[in-house]
Design a protein around this motif. Structure first.
Motif, mmCIF file in Angstrom:
data_model
loop_
_atom_site.group_PDB
_atom_site.id
_atom_site.type_symbol
_atom_site.label_atom_id
_atom_site.label_comp_id
_atom_site.label_asym_id
_atom_site.label_seq_id
_atom_site.Cartn_x
_atom_site.Cartn_y
_atom_site.Cartn_z
ATOM 1 N N GLU A 121 27.717 32.036 60.630
ATOM 2 C CA GLU A 121 28.621 31.725 59.510
ATOM 3 C C GLU A 121 29.705 32.787 59.382
ATOM 4 O O GLU A 121 30.862 32.477 59.085
ATOM 5 C CB GLU A 121 27.817 31.614 58.218
ATOM 6 N N VAL A 122 29.322 34.041 59.614
ATOM 7 C CA VAL A 122 30.302 35.132 59.585
ATOM 8 C C VAL A 122 31.351 34.922 60.672
ATOM 9 O O VAL A 122 32.552 35.122 60.451
ATOM 10 C CB VAL A 122 29.602 36.488 59.769
ATOM 11 N N ALA A 123 30.906 34.512 61.845
ATOM 12 C CA ALA A 123 31.808 34.370 62.982
ATOM 13 C C ALA A 123 32.767 33.194 62.816
ATOM 14 O O ALA A 123 33.948 33.283 63.152
ATOM 15 C CB ALA A 123 31.000 34.200 64.268
ATOM 16 N N ASN A 124 32.269 32.081 62.289
ATOM 17 C CA ASN A 124 33.066 30.859 62.247
ATOM 18 C C ASN A 124 33.691 30.556 60.891
ATOM 19 O O ASN A 124 34.540 29.674 60.787
ATOM 20 C CB ASN A 124 32.181 29.668 62.665
ATOM 21 N N GLY A 125 33.279 31.282 59.851
ATOM 22 C CA GLY A 125 33.731 30.931 58.509
ATOM 23 C C GLY A 125 32.903 29.774 57.985
ATOM 24 O O GLY A 125 32.345 28.990 58.748
ATOM 25 N N VAL A 126 32.802 29.660 56.668
ATOM 26 C CA VAL A 126 31.953 28.623 56.091
ATOM 27 C C VAL A 126 32.393 28.335 54.659
ATOM 28 O O VAL A 126 33.004 29.185 54.002
ATOM 29 C CB VAL A 126 30.467 29.082 56.117
ATOM 30 N N GLU A 127 32.109 27.141 54.203
ATOM 31 C CA GLU A 127 32.335 26.795 52.800
ATOM 32 C C GLU A 127 30.980 26.659 52.131
ATOM 33 O O GLU A 127 30.138 25.871 52.553
ATOM 34 C CB GLU A 127 33.121 25.490 52.676
ATOM 35 N N LYS A 128 30.749 27.448 51.093
ATOM 36 C CA LYS A 128 29.466 27.472 50.404
ATOM 37 C C LYS A 128 29.586 26.810 49.030
ATOM 38 O O LYS A 128 30.551 27.036 48.299
ATOM 39 C CB LYS A 128 28.988 28.912 50.217
ATOM 40 N N LYS A 129 28.601 25.994 48.706
ATOM 41 C CA LYS A 129 28.485 25.416 47.372
ATOM 42 C C LYS A 129 27.501 26.277 46.588
ATOM 43 O O LYS A 129 26.328 26.380 46.947
ATOM 44 C CB LYS A 129 27.974 23.979 47.451
ATOM 45 N N ILE A 130 27.986 26.904 45.532
ATOM 46 C CA ILE A 130 27.176 27.876 44.805
ATOM 47 C C ILE A 130 27.001 27.431 43.358
ATOM 48 O O ILE A 130 27.978 27.045 42.696
ATOM 49 C CB ILE A 130 27.847 29.264 44.831
ATOM 50 N N LYS A 131 25.768 27.464 42.877
ATOM 51 C CA LYS A 131 25.507 27.135 41.471
ATOM 52 C C LYS A 131 25.677 28.392 40.625
ATOM 53 O O LYS A 131 25.083 29.426 40.899
ATOM 54 C CB LYS A 131 24.097 26.564 41.317
ATOM 55 N N VAL A 132 26.504 28.266 39.597
ATOM 56 C CA VAL A 132 26.841 29.412 38.750
ATOM 57 C C VAL A 132 26.635 29.037 37.287
ATOM 58 O O VAL A 132 27.071 27.970 36.844
ATOM 59 C CB VAL A 132 28.309 29.843 38.953
ATOM 60 N N LYS A 133 25.944 29.891 36.554
ATOM 61 C CA LYS A 133 25.811 29.705 35.111
ATOM 62 C C LYS A 133 26.891 30.531 34.430
ATOM 63 O O LYS A 133 26.901 31.761 34.529
ATOM 64 C CB LYS A 133 24.418 30.145 34.644
ATOM 65 N N ARG A 134 27.812 29.836 33.768
ATOM 66 C CA ARG A 134 28.941 30.525 33.121
ATOM 67 C C ARG A 134 29.107 30.046 31.691
ATOM 68 O O ARG A 134 28.711 28.929 31.337
ATOM 69 C CB ARG A 134 30.225 30.293 33.917
ATOM 70 N N LYS A 135 29.695 30.907 30.877
ATOM 71 C CA LYS A 135 29.962 30.551 29.479
ATOM 72 C C LYS A 135 31.252 29.738 29.392
ATOM 73 O O LYS A 135 32.280 30.166 29.930
ATOM 74 C CB LYS A 135 30.086 31.810 28.622
ATOM 75 N N ILE A 136 31.175 28.602 28.721
ATOM 76 C CA ILE A 136 32.363 27.791 28.478
ATOM 77 C C ILE A 136 32.467 27.487 26.996
ATOM 78 O O ILE A 136 31.478 27.556 26.255
ATOM 79 C CB ILE A 136 32.332 26.471 29.292
ATOM 80 N N LYS A 140 26.685 26.864 30.747
ATOM 81 C CA LYS A 140 26.615 25.633 31.539
ATOM 82 C C LYS A 140 26.548 25.997 33.027
ATOM 83 O O LYS A 140 27.228 26.915 33.476
ATOM 84 C CB LYS A 140 27.839 24.757 31.275
ATOM 85 N N GLU A 141 25.727 25.255 33.767
ATOM 86 C CA GLU A 141 25.634 25.484 35.209
ATOM 87 C C GLU A 141 26.651 24.614 35.932
ATOM 88 O O GLU A 141 26.717 23.411 35.706
ATOM 89 C CB GLU A 141 24.227 25.175 35.719
ATOM 90 N N GLU A 142 27.442 25.235 36.795
ATOM 91 C CA GLU A 142 28.452 24.531 37.572
ATOM 92 C C GLU A 142 28.261 24.828 39.047
ATOM 93 O O GLU A 142 27.736 25.871 39.419
ATOM 94 C CB GLU A 142 29.873 24.947 37.158
ATOM 95 N N THR A 143 28.695 23.893 39.870
ATOM 96 C CA THR A 143 28.700 24.114 41.312
ATOM 97 C C THR A 143 30.114 24.494 41.739
ATOM 98 O O THR A 143 31.058 23.729 41.541
ATOM 99 C CB THR A 143 28.243 22.860 42.073
ATOM 100 N N GLY A 171 34.853 32.575 36.163
ATOM 101 C CA GLY A 171 33.964 33.438 35.396
ATOM 102 C C GLY A 171 33.742 32.839 34.018
ATOM 103 O O GLY A 171 33.869 31.623 33.817
ATOM 104 N N ASN A 172 33.421 33.665 33.051
ATOM 105 C CA ASN A 172 33.198 33.180 31.695
ATOM 106 C C ASN A 172 34.512 32.851 30.999
ATOM 107 O O ASN A 172 35.517 33.535 31.200
ATOM 108 C CB ASN A 172 32.434 34.218 30.876
ATOM 109 N N ASP A 173 34.498 31.801 30.175
ATOM 110 C CA ASP A 173 35.664 31.469 29.359
ATOM 111 C C ASP A 173 35.880 32.560 28.323
ATOM 112 O O ASP A 173 34.955 33.298 27.956
ATOM 113 C CB ASP A 173 35.468 30.130 28.644
ATOM 114 N N ALA A 174 37.118 32.631 27.819
ATOM 115 C CA ALA A 174 37.448 33.550 26.741
ATOM 116 C C ALA A 174 37.642 32.733 25.459
ATOM 117 O O ALA A 174 38.058 31.575 25.513
ATOM 118 C CB ALA A 174 38.719 34.334 27.060
#
Length: 375
Positions: free
Chosen positions: A137-152, A213-216, A237-240
């Motif tokens: 993945e380092v060599a070829n590059g990659v697109e990652k789907k990441i679950k993030v818990k952020r304040k909205i 809220k959890e977002e991808t 990141g978190n909303d203001a």
């Protein structure tokens, strides 16, 4: 073609950190939006100067820019601000608040957090996550789907103007000194600088009107990244509170160890073990590479310690700039146990002239091989 960062700030390439900062401050004052209201060209120059300063004020980014120019940052997918082509006014004022503070002698410019008569736009807090990548993945590059818990901001939340600061986000204090009346400005403690306070909120929201809220989030990671690097995904990141802007998502890169390949910069190393018979007779071997399996040929009589260089089979440089090599280290494996027949054969060969070490002048010493490997 993009303008040279040194030309934008009007400085020489060998300028010191202090000279770079001074030049940027001068440009920022000249083209600041509060001094040039409605002037699109001035705003563009203001952004260019901020972009140039962001790179030249960072030793690592400056070194990359001095070596590769703008190509060092093209297509970086949001690397920590390097190149900064997507910078907006909020980013600039939040990132360089220390530069803008105190302009004009009376508390700074208004509008974006300088400290004058306009309302500040508070930026939400940033989040940081760690992403593990394989060597492929380092060599070829990659697109990652990441679950993030952020304040909205919760639905139904309303805000009202802060009565303490009148919506400006800052409070001023005037004191009499022997030098005359002095005015200072500070962030409003009631609204935290946003100029607004909570009016109504649903029961599940916190004291600032936020819910978690959890977002991808989709993160494009370019090939060539290294362990410890950080990428910035703007606005995730978190909303203001109120009319603030969201913070950023900081993605820290962690690289996983490969089973057979070792990385050194953009080069890869592979230890190949061959039998004495293979070394004597010659053979071909299939080995690992980040592009898949590759087959190499070993000439008869190959010596232990020989390094075979497969050019361009290493890691592609960051932003696609060149590619490293795959260095195959040949190790002739000596058997530790022999049967009677095998032992008798090698005892006969001990005095055979073909088995007596006789290195040629073209055979490099260990230190010469090391020197060649790192050159």
């Amino acid at each position: 073609m993009k303008e040279d960062y040194y030309d934008i700030l009007g400085i020489a390439k060998g300028a010191s950190a202090a000279e770079i900062k001074k030049a940027y401050r001068k440009k920022a004052v000249q083209y600041h939006p509060d001094k040039n209201p409605g002037d699109a060209s001035a705003e563009e120059m203001f952004k260019k100067a901020a972009e140039a300063y962001e790179v030249l004020s960072d030793d690592n980014k400056k070194a990359r820019y001095d070596q590769y120019g703008h190509a060092a940052f093209d297509g970086s997918g949001g690397f920590g601000g390097g190149g900064g082509g997507g910078m907006n006014m909020d980013d600039i004022f939040n990132q360089f608040g220390d530069i803008f503070g105190g302009f004009g002698g009376g508390g700074g410019f208004s509008g974006f957090g300088g400290g004058g008569g306009g309302q500040r736009r508070v930026k939400g807090s940033s989040l940081k996550i760690r992403v593990s990548l394989t060597l492929e993945e380092v060599a070829n590059g990659v697109e990652k789907k990441i679950k993030v818990k952020r304040k909205i901001q919760a639905s139904g939340v309303t805000y009202k103007t802060c009565s303490t600061c009148g919506g400006r986000g800052q409070v001023t204090k005037v004191t009499n000194t022997i030098l005359g009346r002095m005015q200072t400005a500070a962030t409003c403690s009631s609204c935290g600088g946003s100029g607004q306070i909570l009016d109504r909120k649903p029961n599940d929201a916190d004291s600032q009107g936020m819910i978690v809220k959890e977002e991808t989030v989709s993160v494009k990671i370019p090939g060539g990244v290294e362990d410890g690097m950080q990428l910035k995904v703007t606005g995730k990141g978190n909303d203001a509170p109120g009319n603030g802007v969201p913070g950023d998502l900081i993605v820290a890169i962690e690289t996983l160890e490969h089973e057979t390949l070792k990385r050194e910069g953009d080069n890869l190393h592979y230890d190949l073990y061959v039998s004495i018979s293979d070394a004597v007779l010659g053979t071909s071997k299939e080995i690992d590479a980040v592009v898949g399996k590759v087959r190499i040929k070993l000439e008869p009589g190959i010596q232990s310690g020989k390094i075979l260089r497969l050019r361009g089979k290493g890691i592609t440089g960051l932003n696609g700039y060149g590619a490293g090599d795959l260095l195959v280290h040949v190790n002739v494996w000596t058997p530790k146990t022999l049967n009677k027949e095998q032992k008798e054969f090698f005892e006969k060969m001990q005095t055979n002239e073909n088995f007596i070490p006789s290195p040629e002048k073209s055979d490099k010493s260990f230190f010469e091989k090391v020197k060649e490997m790192f050159s």
